[in-house]
Each structure stands twice: as structure tokens, then as C-alpha cells.
Design a protein around this motif. Structure first.
Motif, PDB file in Angstrom:
ATOM      1  N   ALA A  14     115.518 135.101  65.873  1.00  0.00           N
ATOM      2  CA  ALA A  14     115.994 136.764  64.605  1.00  0.00           C
ATOM      3  C   ALA A  14     114.595 136.230  63.764  1.00  0.00           C
ATOM      4  CB  ALA A  14     117.401 136.737  64.208  1.00  0.00           C
ATOM      5  N   ARG A  17     109.726 137.937  64.284  1.00  0.00           N
ATOM      6  CA  ARG A  17     109.786 138.502  64.968  1.00  0.00           C
ATOM      7  C   ARG A  17     108.690 139.669  65.426  1.00  0.00           C
ATOM      8  NH1 ARG A  17     112.967 138.925  69.042  1.00  0.00           N
ATOM      9  NH2 ARG A  17     112.495 141.207  69.586  1.00  0.00           N
ATOM     10  N   ILE A  26     116.563 141.970  62.087  1.00  0.00           N
ATOM     11  CA  ILE A  26     117.106 141.760  63.135  1.00  0.00           C
ATOM     12  C   ILE A  26     117.639 140.162  62.355  1.00  0.00           C
ATOM     13  CG2 ILE A  26     116.441 140.528  65.375  1.00  0.00           C
ATOM     14  CD1 ILE A  26     114.930 142.810  65.949  1.00  0.00           C
ATOM     15  N   PHE A  30     121.619 139.326  62.622  1.00  0.00           N
ATOM     16  CA  PHE A  30     122.154 137.929  62.833  1.00  0.00           C
ATOM     17  C   PHE A  30     122.978 137.005  61.538  1.00  0.00           C
ATOM     18  CE2 PHE A  30     121.587 133.412  63.269  1.00  0.00           C
ATOM     19  CZ  PHE A  30     122.012 132.914  64.686  1.00  0.00           C
ATOM     20  N   LEU A  49     117.183 139.982  72.172  1.00  0.00           N
ATOM     21  CA  LEU A  49     115.740 140.268  71.659  1.00  0.00           C
ATOM     22  C   LEU A  49     114.931 139.541  72.569  1.00  0.00           C
ATOM     23  CD1 LEU A  49     117.151 136.584  69.120  1.00  0.00           C
ATOM     24  CD2 LEU A  49     116.253 138.623  68.493  1.00  0.00           C
TER      25      LEU A  49
END
Length: 88
Positions: A14, A17, A26, A30, A49
């Protein structure tokens, strides 16, 4: 794989990326929500994901329609955007 190992792996994925914007959106999501997830939410996030960052970001910001398989509480939480850290 046990829950703790899955979550550590997901946290890494997460937060790594490829762009800072995707990492914040992201990864921040999380960090803010994973403690409340059961196995179903973990599995859905793992699947999410696999999607392209630009698509995930567009769904979160409401600029593209969310695919049916992701509609629900997890995506609704992603769409709030209240978990993105903003320096002031």
C-alpha cells in the motif's frame, strides 16, 4: 499465511505504489482502516491492490465509476479521503 504476515505485506504494498500521491492515498487508507478488517476485507484489499493506481485514485475521488466488485463499505471508506495526511 497468517493474518499478521498478510497485513505486513499489504502495508508494504500500500505504501510502495510508485508515486507519492498513490502512496499517501492507498497507504494512508490502509493505516487508517486495516485494524478493523476481517478476512473478507483483507482479501478485497489484496485484490484492489492489483488494480492500476490511477484507477484506484479515480474511484476514490469520484472521477470514475467504481466497478461492481469493489462497491461496498471498503470503497465507501476509501472515498471519504479523510485519511490522507496533509501537512499544514
Amino acid at each position: 499465511m497468517d493474518r499478521e504476515h498478510r497485513l505486513k505485506r499489504l502495508r508494504f504494498r500500500a505504501w510502495h505504489r510508485g508515486t507519492k500521491e498513490a502512496d499517501l492515498l492507498i497507504g494512508g487508507f490502509f493505516d487508517a482502516h486495516h485494524v478493523r478488517w476481517g478476512d473478507d476485507e483483507i482479501a478485497l484489499f489484496e485484490t484492489l491492490l492489483e488494480e492500476q493506481d490511477v484507477d484506484i485514485m479515480a474511484w476514490a475521488m469520484g472521477t470514475q465509476a467504481v466497478p461492481v466488485q469493489y462497491r461496498g463499505p471498503l470503497m465507501a471508506a476509501l472515498e471519504t479521503l479523510n485519511y490522507v495526511p496533509i501537512a499544514r
